[in-house]
Design a protein around this motif. Structure first.
Motif, short mmCIF file in Angstrom:
data_model
loop_
_atom_site.label_atom_id
_atom_site.label_comp_id
_atom_site.label_asym_id
_atom_site.label_seq_id
_atom_site.Cartn_x
_atom_site.Cartn_y
_atom_site.Cartn_z
N MET A 181 0.80 -1.06 0.03
CA MET A 181 -0.04 -0.11 0.10
C MET A 181 0.80 1.12 0.18
SD MET A 181 -3.01 -1.02 -0.21
CE MET A 181 -3.97 0.62 0.16
N LYS A 237 2.26 2.28 -3.27
CA LYS A 237 1.12 2.62 -4.14
C LYS A 237 1.21 4.14 -4.03
CE LYS A 237 -3.53 1.49 -4.39
NZ LYS A 237 -4.22 0.48 -4.17
N LEU A 288 4.24 5.84 -5.46
CA LEU A 288 4.29 6.26 -6.70
C LEU A 288 3.28 7.33 -6.89
CD1 LEU A 288 5.44 4.32 -9.04
CD2 LEU A 288 2.86 3.92 -9.56
N GLU A 343 11.87 1.29 -8.70
CA GLU A 343 10.65 1.58 -9.59
C GLU A 343 9.59 1.71 -8.74
OE1 GLU A 343 8.51 -1.15 -11.81
OE2 GLU A 343 7.62 0.28 -12.81
N SER A 344 9.44 0.68 -7.72
CA SER A 344 8.25 0.85 -6.78
C SER A 344 8.25 2.27 -5.86
CB SER A 344 8.19 -0.39 -6.00
OG SER A 344 9.32 -0.42 -5.02
N GLN A 374 13.37 -6.62 -19.20
CA GLN A 374 11.92 -5.79 -19.17
C GLN A 374 12.16 -4.45 -19.04
OE1 GLN A 374 9.71 -6.38 -15.82
NE2 GLN A 374 11.21 -7.36 -14.81
N TRP A 375 13.40 -3.97 -18.37
CA TRP A 375 13.50 -2.77 -17.76
C TRP A 375 13.58 -1.58 -18.97
CZ3 TRP A 375 11.63 -2.95 -12.92
CH2 TRP A 375 11.85 -4.02 -12.21
N GLN A 392 10.32 -1.50 -20.92
CA GLN A 392 9.06 -1.00 -20.39
C GLN A 392 9.18 0.70 -20.91
OE1 GLN A 392 9.10 -2.51 -16.71
NE2 GLN A 392 8.50 -0.61 -15.65
N GLN A 393 7.82 0.98 -21.24
CA GLN A 393 7.58 2.53 -21.34
C GLN A 393 6.85 2.91 -20.12
OE1 GLN A 393 5.51 0.48 -23.14
NE2 GLN A 393 5.37 1.06 -25.36
N ASN A 410 12.11 -3.31 0.26
CA ASN A 410 10.85 -3.02 0.09
C ASN A 410 10.23 -1.93 0.76
OD1 ASN A 410 10.52 -4.00 2.65
ND2 ASN A 410 9.24 -5.48 2.32
N SER A 437 9.26 -1.29 9.84
CA SER A 437 8.67 -2.30 9.35
C SER A 437 9.16 -3.05 8.05
CB SER A 437 7.05 -2.15 9.50
OG SER A 437 6.84 -1.26 8.26
N TYR A 451 11.99 -3.69 4.74
CA TYR A 451 13.09 -4.46 4.75
C TYR A 451 14.14 -3.92 3.92
CZ TYR A 451 16.11 -8.37 4.41
OH TYR A 451 17.25 -9.14 4.27
N TYR A 490 8.98 -9.45 0.96
CA TYR A 490 7.59 -9.19 0.29
C TYR A 490 7.27 -7.76 -0.05
CZ TYR A 490 2.56 -10.01 -0.64
OH TYR A 490 1.23 -10.28 -1.11
N TYR A 544 7.62 -10.84 -9.02
CA TYR A 544 7.82 -9.35 -9.29
C TYR A 544 8.29 -8.94 -10.46
CZ TYR A 544 7.44 -4.90 -6.91
OH TYR A 544 7.15 -3.69 -6.55
N GLY A 593 9.00 -9.77 -14.30
CA GLY A 593 8.50 -10.51 -15.12
C GLY A 593 9.14 -11.74 -15.68
#
Lengths: 415, 730
Positions: B1, B4, B7, B64-65, B90-91, B94-95, B138, B277, B279, B302, B310, B312
């Motif tokens: 969350m 998200k 981003l 990216e995240s 993929q990096w 990716q557009q 993460n 919390s 990592y 995670y 995560y 592709g």
């Protein structure tokens, strides 16, 4: 076409990276994506429905594989497939009806006769298929005159017929696509309004001075309770906090904001409190075809406690959570193990995870599952946007919403 | 969350910043270290698979995240491989909002060089995230970025925010789980400013030294030894120019961070951001490779876990109970067992009665019957024949283990090594197809060896392959490297020699768990320390303050302890030059200047010089103790004058004696039986006075039994001395 592919890839990545989570959001996004896939699909002359189905299946397979835990994605893919089949049938039906009408009139006799065999073949196929379908739609097709039509020998097929047929087909295809998109729009609207539709029924279920227990936070449950409050029902809610994510705290705040008497309890106090409760209302992650429920962790315990004290256990969920699969299906991944950091603080426990000692294997293992499975016998009632249902009735709802051909999206397209 | 949100916030336009700079990141695709040799000779570290996905994927996915829009991947060693990988991945395809751009800088041999290269490219326009390509995280950067920006507005000198995380060091080994040394940080609890950073704390010293100005300037400060440095930094563009200005900055922490903290002229400040919390960790050595792999399998990272796909590229995994991850197409025999916390990649075959536990197995491997694999990492396309036993080993791509091979804990097999039948590879060995580069070059912080660097002469196994009929007994053409043949008949590879530190250091960074006896040792010493500190009423923090308040000169003092070993080496080097024929006066001059620059006493010089002399005596070939004694006598006679120069008082003489004793006990045990003979010699040559020897013996009176070996050995001589002196008195 390429931009659709980009959209699909983007959405697949988002699903894979868990950037879209929750059945409502993923259902909505899936429906929107499939709508654009269909609207960009170039229609061939023959078998448009088949082409559409193939296209949706190809995309759907990727989406389902991207996050198998999010069952709503698969549900929506199957719903869309069902919509296409349905629209194909009904457009065939209307065409035949139209034929029946025009046959009575005087204009352009020749063309009509030549068109007849093709249409009648379609009608026959449709009739054959309709035997597999839910009886509720039988009425729609009850007055097909197709059966009365006698097939013409192929020798009478001419050149002119090709043109008129293709023109007609073109029209039909555009109409089919249009109808499908319309139906998907309706589906999206259904998903958007499912909370209101579910909560409309709140007053029928929540009575004056009742004590309701819920666990964690579900938007549907919240709307349901608030709707009852708006109708001036006065009742009390026990909220089990729903460790380890403690969404119950959020729900308690929201309920208090609406003026509902709220008590927060720990998950482990559920059994102690259940004897004072009149009804348990919980949300769900997915409802399986057998009436079992995949719900946030801890709810099975609540269901067992409710059964012990004969308290009704009610599950509220929008119909997009209705999954046509059975929980024993191998492709249904029922659980998602989240990060242990929700449970324990990494810093405090880091010395327990020192792999240098203890022979290299960790003695501490922290498990954080996201979901529980509640068997159907523990559920008293499902409230979906179409009304209240028994767990044993689920298969009928599923027959309404899904067609049996689509249950396995994956295997069909890979083979 | 949280991700998200992160981003969204970055993609939405900030109304207050009209000229919004996209968030940039610099990813160093090179560790500038040799910890992963010999594997890194063939493949860059960032492309090594970590739980079946290249490390760089974890870092890029994280960047990216958190909403980074432009990531510059700085490729140094093996730059072509990194670039090829990125182009295929993929990096690059990716557009959207995340753009990856490789930058090549082949001649960078340190993080400092790399950042100077980035500066020269002039691509960084605003604040950027500086991260190494082996970071797994993460965490959400939103808060840290926000804090950094706000601080920057108030104080333009706050150039860097460092991400830290609580992680207790092991109470026994004074190391973190990741095999790094314990890090000591002093942090201002209010502003979170970093005031002191020390990552090479000397465990033998139970106290640290802080600059007293630190206490004078800040009302409160917290000293932490339970913080882990995540090596994730949010930097302002000034950081790059600082690196360019200070061309001697090489290492990010050792030079840059410490440099900034010490330098009060510029007044740049570093702040910390602690995560709780989420990592974050960096793979620095084999031990952290092992630990982080296990953390990922236990899902701490995670959503970057194998079953979430995560990245592709990797195939879909299924998670069974007890942390067993299986790819869809694993060909497992019914009788084979996969135990807890294991991962088996796609297309792998496992034979009857094999057992796998706590291990990661890559794609397309073939594992035979009755194989036992414990706590090991097996990469792709490895063939393991029947009855092999692997415990805590790392096996790279394309390795072939023939039947009955045993890998003891800590073994590293590099790419395409082949091991012959029933060979036992000893613990902590590293086997590679490439020969080991010579020593001089290995201290350099390079990830790969130059093509022209020296190569240790060792018999190639290929020669053994050609002569298959030769007896399996090793042809010991070269005594030093006879162990190469342990790879066996039909085996291919060189066994690398362990580095200077030998096993002493090897076990710290290895994949294998710390051996029980080592733990025991630490346990005992920890208890001994405990007693000491109990006597010393003021425990650690208090003594630290006391040290500061006294007249000590802050940092210099701290450096002394580290430098004494360096000093010894320098003196020895100087002495070797003297051996080569440098004038004695010049040698004295050199040693004096060394003494001044290292802030040593005369006694230290005497000790070191004596040490060097004895070493040189030892270096002469000798077959028995008698010859050694003769050699020693000759050497001592030759350098008597030089040594005498430093033996002005009795204290220095005693220092020499103590040094000698220490040598006999530790570094040069050959001298032990000759102790009293050499002592006699020293007395006769007038190097040591009788007073010095007697007071040394007196000092030892009260010591432990073990300490008195040499006193006892020279009892006769001492007795004679005492009698002689009494005679004189009479």
């Amino acid at each position: 076409m390429p931009d659709v592919q980009a959209l699909v890839n983007d959405f697949v990545l988002k699903l894979k990276r868990r950037k879209i989570e929750g059945s409502h959001a993923s259902a909505r996004h899936t429906a929107e994506l499939l709508r654009s896939v269909i609207s960009h699909q170039r229609m061939r002359q023959t078998n448009q429905a088949g082409a559409l189905i193939d296209a949706v299946k190809a995309v759907g397979e990727q989406l389902i594989a991207a996050n198998p835990v999010e069952l709503a994605v698969g549900n929506i893919v199957r719903r869309v497939l069902h919509i296409i089949r349905e629209e194909d049938l009904s457009s065939t039906a209307t065409a035949i009806e139209g034929l029946g009408l025009s046959a009575g009139s005087d204009d352009d006799d020749e063309g009509q006769y030549e068109d007849r065999p093709a249409l009648s073949a379609a009608a026959l196929a449709a009739a054959a298929r309709s035997t597999l379908r839910a009886p509720s739609l039988q009425t729609l097709l009850g007055d097909i005159p197709g059966s009365a039509v006698t097939p013409q020998p192929p020798s009478s097929w001419g050149d002119s017929e090709g043109k008129s047929k293709s023109a007609d087909k073109n029209l039909r295809s555009r109409k089919l696509k249009h109808d499908v998109i319309e139906a998907i729009n309706e589906l999206i609207q259904d998903i958007d309004t499912c909370h209101e539709q579910v909560s409309e029924q709140a007053v029928e279920h929540i009575h004056q001075n009742e004590v309701i227990l819920t666990l964690g936070r579900s938007r549907t449950v919240k709307e349901f309770l608030c709707a009852a409050k708006e109708k001036n029902r006065s009742f009390r809610v026990f909220v089990a906090e729903g460790a380890p994510r403690y969404q119950g705290h959020v729900l308690a705040k929201e309920l208090v904001g609406k003026g509902i008497q709220t008590t927060v309890i720990t998950d482990s106090a559920v059994f102690a409190m259940i004897s004072r409760v009149n009804m348990v209302i919980v949300g769900a992650h997915a409802i399986m075809a057998n009436g079992g429920v995949v719900a946030p962790v801890g709810i099975n315990m609540v269901a067992l406690a409710a059964q012990r004290h004969a308290v009704p256990f009610v599950v509220v969920a929008g119909s997009h959570k209705l999954c046509p699969l059975y929980p024993h299906n191998s492709e249904v991944l029922l659980n998602d193990l989240k990060s242990p950091s929700d449970l324990v603080d990494f810093g405090e426990f880091s010395d327990c995870m020192d792999f240098g000692s203890h022979g290299g294997s960790p003695l501490l293992h922290v498990v954080n599952p996201a979901f529980d499975y509640v068997p159907p016998k523990l559920v008293s009632l499902f409230i979906t946007d179409t009304g209240g249902h028994n767990p044993s009735y689920m298969y009928r709802l599923i027959a309404d919403y899904y067609s049996a051909d689509d249950l396995v999206v994956k295997q069909r397209s890979t083979s | 969350m949280a991700q998200k949100k992160g981003l969204r916030s970055s993609s939405s336009d900030d109304p207050e910043e009209l000229a919004r700079v996209p968030l940039q990141a610099v990813l160093l695709a090179d560790s500038f270290a040799t910890k992963f040799r010999p594997i890194t000779l063939e493949r860059p570290k960032v492309l090594l698979p970590l739980v079946n996905a290249p490390m760089i994927d974890y870092t890029l996915a994280w960047l990216e995240s958190v909403g980074v829009e432009e990531a510059f991947v700085l490729c140094c060693a093996h730059s072509q491989q990194v670039k090829d990988y990125l182009n295929k991945s993929q990096w690059m395809k990716q557009q959207g909002t995340f753009a990856v751009q490789p930058i090549e800088s082949r001649d960078s041999i340190s993080a400092g060089d790399a950042l100077r290269a980035i500066y020269n490219f002039g691509v960084i326009r605003g604040d950027f995230v500086l991260v190494s390509g082996d970071t797994v995280s993460n965490m959400s950067l939103k808060e840290a970025l926000q804090e950094h920006k706000e601080r920057r507005k108030k104080d333009p000198l706050a150039v860097m925010t460092m991400v830290i995380k609580q992680s207790k060091p092991s109470s026994l080994t004074h190391q973190t789980r990741l095999g790094n040394d314990e890090i000591l940080m002093a942090i201002d609890p209010d502003t979170k400013e970093l005031l002191y950073y020390e990552d090479k704390t000397d465990q033998s010293q139970r106290f640290i030294t802080l600059d007293k100005m630190l206490l004078a300037n800040t009302p409160t400060l917290h000293l932490h030894n339970d913080k882990q440095d995540c090596y994730i930094d949010i930097c302002s563009p000034e950081v790059l120019s600082l690196f360019t200005d200070n061309f001697d900055y090489q290492h990010l922490r050792r030079h840059f961070v410490k440099g900034l903290l010490v330098d009060d002229l510029m007044g740049y400040k570093i702040f910390t951001h602690e995560i709780h919390s989420s990592y974050a960790a960096r793979i620095d050595n084999f031990r952290s490779y092992d630990t982080i792999s296990k953390d990922i399998i236990q899902r701490w990272a995670y959503p970057m876990v194998p079953d979430v796909q995560y990245f592709g590229s990797c195939s879909q995994m299924k998670l069974d109970r007890l942390g067993i991850y299986k790819a869809p197409e694993v060909n497992q025999s019914r009788t084979a067992q996969i135990r807890a916390f294991s991962l088996v990649g796609n297309g792998t075959t496992i034979g009857d009665h094999s057992e796998i536990s706590n291990s990661v197995i890559g794609q397309g491997c073939t594992i035979g019957r009755n194989v036992s694999i414990q706590g090991s990492y097996i990469w792709d396309n490895v063939i393991i024949e029947d009855d092999c036993k692997l415990s805590h080993a790392l096996v790279c791509d394309g390795v072939h283990l023939r039947a009955g091979v045993v890998l003891e804990p800590g073994v590293i097999l590099s790419f395409k090594v082949e091991v012959g039948q029933k060979i036992v590879i000893p613990a902590y060995s590293k086997v590679s197809l490439l020969p080991q580069p010579s020593k001089q070059d290995s201290d350099e912080e390079l990830e790969y060896a130059d093509a022209n660097s020296g190569v240790v002469e060792s018999p190639s196994i290929t020669s053994i392959v050609n002569t298959r009929n030769v007896d399996p007994v090793p042809d010991s053409s070269d005594a030093e490297h006879s162990d190469t043949s342990e790879v066996g008949i039909s085996g291919v590879g060189y066994i690398w020699l362990t580095s200077e530190g030998g096993h002493e250091e090897e076990w710290r960074h290895s994949i294998a768990p710390i051996p029980a006896e080592k733990l025991m040792e630490f346990f005992l010493s920890a208890h001994a320390d405990l007693e000491v500190s109990n006597q010393d009423v003021n425990s650690l923090p208090a003594s630290g303050e006391l040290q500061v308040d006294s007249e000590s000169t802050g940092f210099d003092d701290g450096e002394d302890y580290r430098d004494s070993a360096d000093f010894e080496k320098e003196v020895e080097a100087t002495f070797h030059r003297a051996l080569a024929g440098v004038n004695q006066d010049n040698v004295i001059l050199e040693i004096n200047s060394l003494r001044l620059s290292y802030n040593m006493s005369h006694a230290d010089c005497a000790g070191s010089l004596f040490y060097s002399i004895m070493r040189s005596a030892l270096a002469f070939p000798h077959s028995c103790n008698r010859e050694l004694l003769l050699n020693t006598g000759k050497e001592l006679g030759r350098w008597k004058d030089l040594l005498k120069h430093y033996l002005k008082t009795i204290d220095e003489e005693i220092e020499v004696l103590l040094k000698f004793e220490e040598m006999c006990l530790e570094t040069a045990k050959e001298f032990a039986p000759l102790f009293s003979a050499i002592l006699n010699h020293l007395y006769e040559k007038d190097i040591l006075s009788e007073d010095a020897i007697l007071s040394w013996a007196e000092e030892k009176e009260g010591a432990d039994e073990s300490d008195k070996i040499f006193v006892k050995q020279s009892e006769q001589f001492l007795k004679w001395l005492r009698e002689a002196s009494e005679d004189e008195d009479e």
